[in-house]
Design a protein around this motif. Sequence first.
Motif, short mmCIF file in Angstrom:
data_model
loop_
_atom_site.label_atom_id
_atom_site.label_comp_id
_atom_site.label_asym_id
_atom_site.label_seq_id
_atom_site.Cartn_x
_atom_site.Cartn_y
_atom_site.Cartn_z
N ASN A 111 0.80 -1.23 0.00
CA ASN A 111 0.00 0.00 0.00
C ASN A 111 0.84 1.28 0.00
OD1 ASN A 111 1.02 0.14 2.58
ND2 ASN A 111 -0.96 0.15 3.62
N GLY A 112 2.12 1.15 -0.34
CA GLY A 112 3.00 2.31 -0.36
C GLY A 112 3.80 2.46 0.92
N GLN A 113 3.42 1.70 1.96
CA GLN A 113 4.11 1.76 3.24
C GLN A 113 4.55 0.39 3.74
OE1 GLN A 113 1.18 3.77 5.68
NE2 GLN A 113 2.00 5.79 5.15
N LYS A 114 3.71 -0.60 3.52
CA LYS A 114 4.05 -1.93 4.02
C LYS A 114 3.32 -3.00 3.21
CE LYS A 114 0.35 -1.95 7.48
NZ LYS A 114 0.03 -2.14 8.91
N ASN A 115 3.81 -4.24 3.33
CA ASN A 115 3.13 -5.39 2.75
C ASN A 115 1.94 -5.78 3.63
OD1 ASN A 115 4.95 -5.67 0.61
ND2 ASN A 115 6.36 -6.89 1.87
N LEU A 116 0.89 -6.25 2.99
CA LEU A 116 -0.34 -6.57 3.70
C LEU A 116 -0.65 -8.06 3.63
CD1 LEU A 116 -2.50 -3.64 2.26
CD2 LEU A 116 -1.20 -3.65 4.39
N PRO A 119 -1.03 -16.00 6.85
CA PRO A 119 0.22 -15.75 6.10
C PRO A 119 0.77 -14.37 6.44
CG PRO A 119 -1.53 -16.52 4.64
CD PRO A 119 -2.17 -16.21 5.94
N GLN A 120 2.09 -14.23 6.31
CA GLN A 120 2.71 -12.92 6.48
C GLN A 120 2.28 -11.98 5.35
OE1 GLN A 120 6.66 -15.05 6.67
NE2 GLN A 120 7.16 -13.27 7.94
N GLY A 121 2.38 -10.68 5.62
CA GLY A 121 2.13 -9.72 4.57
C GLY A 121 3.10 -9.90 3.43
N ARG A 122 2.61 -9.69 2.19
CA ARG A 122 3.45 -9.95 1.02
C ARG A 122 2.91 -9.22 -0.20
NH1 ARG A 122 3.77 -15.88 1.15
NH2 ARG A 122 3.50 -15.42 3.37
N ASN A 123 3.77 -9.05 -1.19
CA ASN A 123 3.32 -8.57 -2.50
C ASN A 123 4.11 -9.31 -3.56
OD1 ASN A 123 5.33 -6.61 -4.06
ND2 ASN A 123 5.66 -6.26 -1.86
N GLY A 124 3.64 -9.29 -4.78
CA GLY A 124 4.32 -9.99 -5.87
C GLY A 124 4.13 -11.49 -5.83
N HIS A 125 3.18 -11.98 -5.04
CA HIS A 125 2.88 -13.40 -4.97
C HIS A 125 1.87 -13.77 -6.06
CE1 HIS A 125 0.04 -11.04 -2.63
NE2 HIS A 125 -0.86 -11.97 -2.91
N THR A 126 1.46 -15.01 -6.12
CA THR A 126 0.39 -15.44 -7.03
C THR A 126 -0.67 -16.20 -6.24
OG1 THR A 126 1.64 -17.44 -7.59
CG2 THR A 126 1.79 -15.58 -9.11
N VAL A 142 -1.85 -19.84 -2.56
CA VAL A 142 -1.02 -18.64 -2.55
C VAL A 142 0.44 -19.06 -2.52
CG1 VAL A 142 -0.41 -16.53 -1.30
CG2 VAL A 142 -2.79 -17.30 -1.38
N ILE A 143 1.19 -18.61 -3.54
CA ILE A 143 2.57 -19.07 -3.72
C ILE A 143 3.51 -17.88 -3.66
CG2 ILE A 143 4.19 -20.22 -5.29
CD1 ILE A 143 1.74 -21.68 -6.47
N GLY A 144 4.54 -17.99 -2.79
CA GLY A 144 5.65 -17.04 -2.78
C GLY A 144 5.25 -15.62 -2.44
N GLY A 145 6.04 -14.68 -3.02
CA GLY A 145 5.82 -13.26 -2.78
C GLY A 145 6.97 -12.64 -2.02
N TRP A 146 7.00 -11.32 -2.02
CA TRP A 146 8.04 -10.56 -1.34
C TRP A 146 7.55 -10.24 0.06
CZ3 TRP A 146 12.92 -8.96 -2.76
CH2 TRP A 146 13.52 -7.96 -1.99
#
Length: 583
Positions: A62-67, A93-100, A110-114
């Motif tokens: 969201n511009g500040q943190k992974n959700l 799951p931990q907050g993440r982005n760039g996952h699928t 839900v696989i992977g992510g940053w």
Amino acid sequence: MDHLQSSFDQTEQSIYKNIYQQEQNRKTNVKMLTTFETECPSIKNHSAIYYKERIYIFGGYNGQKNLNKLHILNLRTNVWEQPRFANDSNELPQGRNGHTSVVVNNKMYVIGGWIGQGQHASNQLYILDLDLLKWTKMETSGQEPGPCNMHTAEHWENKIFVYRGGDGKQYFSDLHSLDIITFKWEKVEAKGNAPPPRANHASCLIGDFIYIFGGWDGQKRLNDLYKMNLRKLEWTQIERSEWIQAPPARAGMKMISVEEIIYMFGGSGPSSTCFNDLWLFDPKCNQWQQCRVTLNESDDSHNSFEGNDQSGDSINNKQFLQNIQKSNQNGLMSSNLNVNNLELIKNKNNLMNNNGNGQTIESYLNPRSGHSMTLYKNLLYIIGGSWGPNYYKNYIALDIDPKPELTIKYDDQNTSSGCGFFQNLKQFYNNPQFSDVQFSFQGEILYAHKVILSLMGESFNTMFTLGMKETHKNVIEIKNIEMQIFKIIVKSLYYNNLELEEQQNGDLSLLFEVLRVCDQFLIEKMIIIVQQKIKELITNENIEEVLQMSLQYNASYLIKYCLWLQRRNKYQESLQQIDNQTI
């Protein structure tokens, strides 16, 4: 006879060729519908899946943190629902982005992510039971892909295929498959011309093929296209030299397949540019086409959301513009985007009245990357995304199969049936008073008035003014047209509406014959009215009959409408099958 048959065959081929061309054109003509919601998440690089008339949005930045939040959009009500998980908060799951996220039956994988700590990119697999809203962290075996971020994943048979992307340090081009029965990973050893390493690319599945487009290779953005044959485990590059046009290089776009056609929207380009264009790729001819996006002008619920507001009415153009104003008042968009939205309001008349077909509005679609794109029936829901520091709190729906509209327009503002002129005109139907022309049917006479018929039909005007034999005759014998058909048309012209006896209302054969004669006499207004009447009579039971009759009479609008209605039924049946499989 051979000559007549050849002529008929050529006419039939011409009709089908015309239909084919119309079908090709309609795939690139897209209508934009949109609404703004305060609950819409302002995120990018999230994932989205469809399940039981809902879109599930997970994670993102969201511009500040992974959700690690789950947002659920109810597509029946267009209301964002708040989930209640069956897990404790420490099991999420931990907050993440760039996952699928991939949906199979009632499970979201839900696989992977940053995740932004430790090795940064995750190699974890979480499964969400979409009925119970319960998360499970799955243990897997085999040759895992390792940490993956900005990758893509597609479901095929009993496997999920992951084209890895990056791990936070470097870029890859390896393909892995997860057996969702045994939860065993395998690295796919494929032959052929594999794509070079990349991340933030886009992919979609058509039949046995995964298509990979574009992305970022660490130095530049790409616009190449590859496909993987999952039966043969073989890569093929689709040659760009064959393309007549092609989308510019980009990353962060989204692709989706619909009826074996690929649609792609948005993405980021070089030098901080961002795209708001919609492209179509047809694998049958290996060609790209840019779609023409116009603002939806219809208030018809078939052509809009179903039940978008609490009253159950569709969101129409007026409400669309009101929502933009409301969004700006509530500060839902960043200040520089308010200008664009206000311009849309200021220029709405131009949008609605450009040659009667709407004005292209790509310039009003906010450019974005890192968004999601999800298919529901014939609508592409584009949610979130960003352009530089601007994060969008809106979602857009693009209707990729809008309801066909009659293209012939006429001004009914001054010719409505309630107008005094037409109210008075009725009394002169088949009335000898002031009559200067009579139509004869085997001795039976129909009284009429040349000036009235000339105003209503181009052929009548030609007949009475250009020195034809009918110009100087007061009695005209009508041949090859049934008397009741001709009387319906003339009476309808005097009444400014389709005038039928009660027993004639549902007679499709009669109505098509009326349509044929209206076309013969070039009575455009009646052509519209009759087609609208036939359209109202179409049901699932008679649609095939109407389609065949429309082909026979070359009623192009009704052909398009029947084909559209059949596709809509197919969408509904497909969704019903999916929902039944998950019960």
